[in-house]
Design a protein around this motif. Structure first.
Motif, PDB file in Angstrom:
ATOM      1  N   VAL A 260     -80.169 -28.072 -21.489  1.00  0.00           N
ATOM      2  CA  VAL A 260     -79.967 -29.306 -20.956  1.00  0.00           C
ATOM      3  C   VAL A 260     -78.770 -29.510 -20.208  1.00  0.00           C
ATOM      4  N   LEU A 261     -78.524 -30.469 -19.400  1.00  0.00           N
ATOM      5  CA  LEU A 261     -77.534 -30.714 -18.657  1.00  0.00           C
ATOM      6  C   LEU A 261     -76.748 -31.990 -19.028  1.00  0.00           C
ATOM      7  N   ARG A 262     -75.367 -31.707 -19.381  1.00  0.00           N
ATOM      8  CA  ARG A 262     -74.429 -32.719 -19.464  1.00  0.00           C
ATOM      9  C   ARG A 262     -73.437 -32.930 -18.645  1.00  0.00           C
ATOM     10  N   SER A 263     -73.229 -33.960 -17.831  1.00  0.00           N
ATOM     11  CA  SER A 263     -72.282 -33.955 -16.777  1.00  0.00           C
ATOM     12  C   SER A 263     -72.643 -32.922 -15.882  1.00  0.00           C
ATOM     13  N   ALA A 264     -73.675 -32.567 -15.676  1.00  0.00           N
ATOM     14  CA  ALA A 264     -74.031 -31.222 -14.530  1.00  0.00           C
ATOM     15  C   ALA A 264     -73.658 -29.989 -15.171  1.00  0.00           C
ATOM     16  N   ILE A 265     -73.420 -29.972 -16.272  1.00  0.00           N
ATOM     17  CA  ILE A 265     -73.134 -28.504 -16.964  1.00  0.00           C
ATOM     18  C   ILE A 265     -74.104 -28.199 -17.685  1.00  0.00           C
TER      19      ILE A 265
ATOM     20  N   ILE B 227     -63.200 -43.573 -26.066  1.00  0.00           N
ATOM     21  CA  ILE B 227     -64.708 -43.226 -25.752  1.00  0.00           C
ATOM     22  C   ILE B 227     -65.636 -43.989 -26.811  1.00  0.00           C
ATOM     23  N   GLN B 228     -66.629 -44.718 -26.795  1.00  0.00           N
ATOM     24  CA  GLN B 228     -67.446 -45.434 -27.509  1.00  0.00           C
ATOM     25  C   GLN B 228     -68.402 -44.771 -28.111  1.00  0.00           C
ATOM     26  N   HIS B 229     -68.004 -43.372 -28.695  1.00  0.00           N
ATOM     27  CA  HIS B 229     -68.993 -42.458 -29.261  1.00  0.00           C
ATOM     28  C   HIS B 229     -68.214 -41.711 -30.356  1.00  0.00           C
ATOM     29  N   GLU B 230     -69.132 -41.421 -31.320  1.00  0.00           N
ATOM     30  CA  GLU B 230     -68.476 -40.348 -32.510  1.00  0.00           C
ATOM     31  C   GLU B 230     -68.380 -39.045 -32.031  1.00  0.00           C
ATOM     32  N   LEU B 231     -67.331 -38.589 -31.395  1.00  0.00           N
ATOM     33  CA  LEU B 231     -66.882 -37.503 -30.687  1.00  0.00           C
ATOM     34  C   LEU B 231     -66.961 -36.251 -31.834  1.00  0.00           C
ATOM     35  N   THR B 232     -66.499 -36.645 -33.103  1.00  0.00           N
ATOM     36  CA  THR B 232     -66.420 -35.641 -34.152  1.00  0.00           C
ATOM     37  C   THR B 232     -67.163 -36.015 -35.403  1.00  0.00           C
ATOM     38  N   THR B 233     -67.713 -35.428 -35.896  1.00  0.00           N
ATOM     39  CA  THR B 233     -68.686 -35.880 -37.411  1.00  0.00           C
ATOM     40  C   THR B 233     -67.900 -35.375 -38.408  1.00  0.00           C
ATOM     41  N   PRO B 234     -68.006 -35.895 -39.680  1.00  0.00           N
ATOM     42  CA  PRO B 234     -67.747 -35.098 -40.937  1.00  0.00           C
ATOM     43  C   PRO B 234     -68.129 -33.585 -40.905  1.00  0.00           C
TER      44      PRO B 234
ATOM     45  N   ALA C 269     -74.543 -28.654 -26.607  1.00  0.00           N
ATOM     46  CA  ALA C 269     -74.935 -29.906 -26.131  1.00  0.00           C
ATOM     47  C   ALA C 269     -74.989 -31.109 -27.351  1.00  0.00           C
ATOM     48  N   GLY C 270     -74.439 -31.928 -27.221  1.00  0.00           N
ATOM     49  CA  GLY C 270     -74.712 -33.318 -28.005  1.00  0.00           C
ATOM     50  C   GLY C 270     -75.797 -34.072 -27.490  1.00  0.00           C
ATOM     51  N   ASN C 271     -76.078 -35.143 -28.245  1.00  0.00           N
ATOM     52  CA  ASN C 271     -77.296 -36.135 -28.091  1.00  0.00           C
ATOM     53  C   ASN C 271     -77.470 -36.734 -26.771  1.00  0.00           C
ATOM     54  N   HIS C 272     -76.285 -37.395 -26.341  1.00  0.00           N
ATOM     55  CA  HIS C 272     -76.286 -38.163 -25.382  1.00  0.00           C
ATOM     56  C   HIS C 272     -75.285 -37.829 -24.028  1.00  0.00           C
ATOM     57  N   GLU C 273     -75.672 -38.438 -23.010  1.00  0.00           N
ATOM     58  CA  GLU C 273     -74.568 -38.144 -21.795  1.00  0.00           C
ATOM     59  C   GLU C 273     -73.533 -39.381 -21.871  1.00  0.00           C
ATOM     60  N   ILE C 274     -72.394 -38.802 -21.997  1.00  0.00           N
ATOM     61  CA  ILE C 274     -70.911 -39.598 -22.208  1.00  0.00           C
ATOM     62  C   ILE C 274     -70.414 -39.663 -20.716  1.00  0.00           C
ATOM     63  N   ALA C 275     -70.414 -40.971 -20.245  1.00  0.00           N
ATOM     64  CA  ALA C 275     -69.820 -40.967 -18.794  1.00  0.00           C
ATOM     65  C   ALA C 275     -68.286 -40.393 -18.702  1.00  0.00           C
ATOM     66  N   GLU C 276     -67.434 -40.505 -19.850  1.00  0.00           N
ATOM     67  CA  GLU C 276     -65.931 -40.262 -19.607  1.00  0.00           C
ATOM     68  C   GLU C 276     -65.827 -38.560 -19.397  1.00  0.00           C
ATOM     69  N   VAL C 277     -66.583 -37.891 -20.510  1.00  0.00           N
ATOM     70  CA  VAL C 277     -66.518 -36.541 -20.493  1.00  0.00           C
ATOM     71  C   VAL C 277     -67.848 -35.779 -20.573  1.00  0.00           C
ATOM     72  N   PRO C 278     -67.951 -34.424 -20.527  1.00  0.00           N
ATOM     73  CA  PRO C 278     -69.076 -33.908 -20.674  1.00  0.00           C
ATOM     74  C   PRO C 278     -69.076 -33.816 -22.372  1.00  0.00           C
TER      75      PRO C 278
END
Length: 384
Positions: free
Chosen positions: A35-40, A175-182, A210-219
Motif C-alpha cells: 500500500v501507499l502511505r504519504s506516497a511511500i 496528531i489526532q491518531h493513536e500512533l502507539t498502541t499497548p 503500514a498502518g490503517n489510515h493515511e495521516i496528513a502530518e506524517v507517513p
C-alpha cells in the motif's frame, strides 16, 4: 505494523503462516499487501476473524493464564514461546496497574483477542526467523485525542501504553491518531532497547509496515532497518561513566556492578580511592556504548547512593575477535582469537566452557584451561 515491516524487509508470509498454525487457532486468516502511505510504499499486514467466529471472539475474556496456555501448548520453539509470554506478562502488569488489580486477574479484551495474539507471537516468530540478535527503537511518538476501548473512551496515548513507556523517551505530538498502541509498546519495550541514535551498522534490509489510515502530518509507517553492527578498523568510541562513593555498604558494590553488566555495560571495575577530608571511598568506573548509556545512568542513580556522575567519551582500539572451537581430551572448548591486521596476537579460552568441563569431570580448572591453550596452538593465521 511490526509484522508488516518485517515482511517488507524480507520475512516470508508463508513461513509466518506455517509457524502460526502451531498455535492451533483456526478462527482467523492473515494476508499482506503493498500500500501507499504519504506516497511511500509499505506492507499492510491484516488479521481477519472468520465470520462464524466473530461473535464468539467478541465475548471472550482471556486472562494471562489463558493466553500463556495457548502459547505453551503450541509446538513453537522454546525461545519464541518465552519471548511471546514475556510480552503478554508486561501487558498484564501494565493493565493491572491501570485498573488497580492483579496481573493474573486482568481480562485482556482487545489485547487478548486473536488478532493481538497473532500480532505478538507473529512478531516474535519473525524476529527469531530473521536471526535478529538485538532490537533498538527510537524515541516513541504518541498522538492525542481519544480512542474507543472496551471500557469506553480513553485518552491517547491509552493508559496501558503510558504505563509500558515509563522510563523511555516519549515525544508527544498534536496528531489526532493513536500512533502507539499497548501491543506495539509492549513488543518494543519487552524485546528492545530505547536509543537516541541507532548503532553503526552495515545496512542490509529495510522494511516499511503500514498502518490503517493515511495521516496528513506524517507517513503512517513503521520503518525497520536490519544490519550487522560494525566498527571501522577495530576502533570505536565508548562512554566512561564514573562516580565516587563513600557511604554505601561494601556488599552493595558487587550487586551494582552486576546490574550494570546485565543492563548492557561493556565492562566495569571498582577502585579504592582516598577522597576529600581523608575519607576512604570507592571509584566506580563503567564502560558503556551509546545504546545502553541511559539505562546504565538510571541504574547508577537507582542502585547507588551517588548524587552525581561524570561521563566522557573515550576512544578504543580493539583486536578483531573470533570464537573458534578447539578439541581437547576433555571435550570441545571455545577459544577467543584476537587478531591485528590479519595476524593472531592473543588466544584466550572461554572461562565458562572451561569451568563447565572442570565441574562435570571434577578436574582442576587450570588443567582444562591449559589443555585448551595447547589445542589452540594448531590455529594459525591461514586456517582461522
Amino acid at each position: 505494523m511490526v509484522i508488516g515491516s518485517l515482511i517488507d524487509a524480507g520475512f516470508s508470509q508463508k513461513k509466518l503462516n506455517e509457524e502460526l498454525t502451531k498455535l492451533s487457532l483456526d478462527n482467523y486468516e492473515t494476508d499482506s499487501k503493498k500500500v501507499l502511505r504519504s506516497a511511500i510504499t509499505g506492507t499492510k499486514f491484516n488479521v481477519t476473524i472468520k465470520e462464524d467466529s466473530k461473535n464468539d471472539e467478541h465475548h471472550k475474556r482471556r486472562t494471562l493464564k489463558d493466553v500463556s496456555e495457548i502459547i505453551n501448548k503450541s509446538s513453537l520453539s522454546k525461545s519464541v514461546k518465552s519471548d511471546s509470554i514475556r510480552i503478554f506478562e508486561n501487558l498484564a502488569n501494565a493493565e493491572a496497574k491501570v485498573h488497580d488489580t492483579l496481573p493474573e486477574d486482568v481480562h485482556f479484551h482487545e489485547v487478548g483477542a486473536i488478532d493481538s495474539i497473532v500480532d505478538i507471537v507473529g512478531a516474535v516468530i519473525a524476529f527469531h526467523d530473521l536471526k535478529i540478535e538485538n532490537i533498538y527503537f527510537s524515541p516513541i511518538r504518541t498522538g492525542t485525542g481519544f480512542v474507543k476501548c472496551h471500557h469506553g473512551q480513553f485518552p491517547i496515548p491509552a493508559p496501558a501504553t503510558v504505563e509500558l513507556l515509563k522510563g523511555h523517551h516519549v515525544i508527544g505530538t498534536n496528531i489526532q491518531h493513536e500512533l502507539t498502541t499497548p501491543t506495539g509498546a509492549a513488543i518494543l519495550t519487552t524485546l528492545g532497547v530505547n536509543v537516541e541514535k541507532y548503532p553503526d551498522i552495515s545496512l542490509l534490509q529495510i522494511g516499511y509496515g503500514a498502518g490503517n489510515h493515511e495521516i496528513a502530518e506524517v507517513p503512517n509507517l513503521l520503518r525497520v532497518m536490519i544490519g550487522e553492527t560494525t566498527t571501522v578498523g577495530g576502533q570505536d568510541e565508548v562512554w566512561m561513566v564514573e562516580t565516587n562513593i563513600d557511604d554505601m555498604p561494601g556488599e552493595h558494590f558487587g550487586y551494582l556492578l552486576e546490574k550494570m553488566l546485565d543492563a548492557g555495560a561493556l565492562d566495569g571495575y571498582i577502585t579504592p580511592v582516598q577522597m576529600k577530608k581523608s575519607r576512604p571511598g570507592i571509584l566506580i568506573s563503567i564502560i558503556v556504548d551509546d545504546v545502553h548509556l541511559s539505562k546504565v545512568e538510571k541504574i547508577m542513580f537507582e542502585q547507588s547512593t551517588t548524587f552525581g556522575i561524570r561521563k566522557y567519551k573515550a576512544s578504543r582500539k580493539k583486536l578483531d575477535r573470533k570464537l573458534v572451537d578447539v578439541e581437547t581430551e576433555f571435550g570441545t572448548i571455545k577459544v577467543k582469537i584476537g587478531m591485528l591486521n590479519g595476524s593472531i596476537k592473543n588466544i584466550t579460552p572461554e572461562h565458562e566452557d572451561c569451568r563447565k568441563i572442570a565441574d562435570i569431570n571434577a578436574l582442576p580448572l587450570k588443567l582444562v584451561y591449559n589443555a585448551a591453550i595447547n589445542a589452540a596452538q594448531s590455529i594459525n593465521d591461514r586456517n582461522i
